[in-house]
Design an enzyme around this catalytic site. Sequence first.
Site, PDB file in Angstrom:
ATOM      1  N   HIS A  53      10.033 -48.532 -44.104  1.00 51.76           N
ATOM      2  CA  HIS A  53       9.728 -47.825 -42.862  1.00 51.76           C
ATOM      3  C   HIS A  53       8.388 -47.084 -42.931  1.00 51.76           C
ATOM      4  CE1 HIS A  53      11.710 -47.582 -39.120  1.00 51.76           C
ATOM      5  NE2 HIS A  53      12.431 -46.488 -39.270  1.00 51.76           N
TER       6      HIS A  53
ATOM      7  N   ASP B  25       5.962 -50.588 -38.937  1.00 53.54           N
ATOM      8  CA  ASP B  25       6.720 -51.674 -39.549  1.00 53.54           C
ATOM      9  C   ASP B  25       7.413 -52.461 -38.442  1.00 53.54           C
ATOM     10  OD1 ASP B  25       9.927 -50.614 -39.688  1.00 53.54           O
ATOM     11  OD2 ASP B  25       8.390 -49.071 -39.443  1.00 53.54           O
TER      12      ASP B  25
ATOM     13  N   ASN C 210      12.183 -40.927 -35.696  1.00 54.55           N
ATOM     14  CA  ASN C 210      12.730 -40.980 -34.350  1.00 54.55           C
ATOM     15  C   ASN C 210      12.093 -39.993 -33.381  1.00 54.55           C
ATOM     16  OD1 ASN C 210      14.370 -42.850 -35.536  1.00 54.55           O
ATOM     17  ND2 ASN C 210      16.287 -41.792 -35.119  1.00 54.55           N
TER      18      ASN C 210
ATOM     19  N   ASN D  44      12.112 -47.120 -33.504  1.00 57.42           N
ATOM     20  CA  ASN D  44      12.391 -45.847 -32.848  1.00 57.42           C
ATOM     21  C   ASN D  44      11.195 -44.913 -32.772  1.00 57.42           C
ATOM     22  OD1 ASN D  44      15.070 -46.404 -32.162  1.00 57.42           O
ATOM     23  ND2 ASN D  44      15.817 -45.765 -34.165  1.00 57.42           N
TER      24      ASN D  44
END
Length: 203
Positions: A19, A90, A65, A111
Amino acid sequence: MRVVVGLGNPGAQYALTRHNVGWLVVDEVARRAGATWRKDRDAEVTEVRLGTEKVLLVKPQTFMNSSGRAVAPLMTFYKLDGAHLLVVQDDLDSPFGLMKFRLGGRHGGQNGVRDIITRLGTDAFPRLKLGISRPPTGWDPAGWVLSKWRDEERTTVDELVRLGANAVEAWATLGLLEAQARFNGTDLRPKPEPAPAAPVDPA
């Protein structure tokens, strides 16, 4: 002024996870420029000069997020629109080792991009998408993106980060269309071995 946002999560435990590949790219751009990161509201930022362009590199410190919480105030402060923003992310839906620019469109389940779109009120900004592939059978996607790169993947990751930094520099200095032309064919997946030649019939 242009803004390049590398998406990731703060904390040493996330540094080498899939991530955080967006962070690795902006870290490489900053390293090449000899730049030093500083805290600015909900992000770490540093300014670099790429060609004739002043570029603000950004690493949100809000966790993935809520990335837009760090990005939106910076865009407002500098009075910039989406054309001056590049998000390095990513991408689960691209094979590991594939890299491409994309302008606008849906968040695709990423997100951090989702939150940036929500808080900016627009999806009209380019993204540099770095493929990490879908998870193997039995893996939950949330667990997969937070997993660390395997040792055998490190060489490809290092090359993806190097080329990603090159792509960021091209976007800042040459514009999106030229950057797409130069880098959207990037594919670091191992090439299949050529099939052996058929034996020649001596008759």
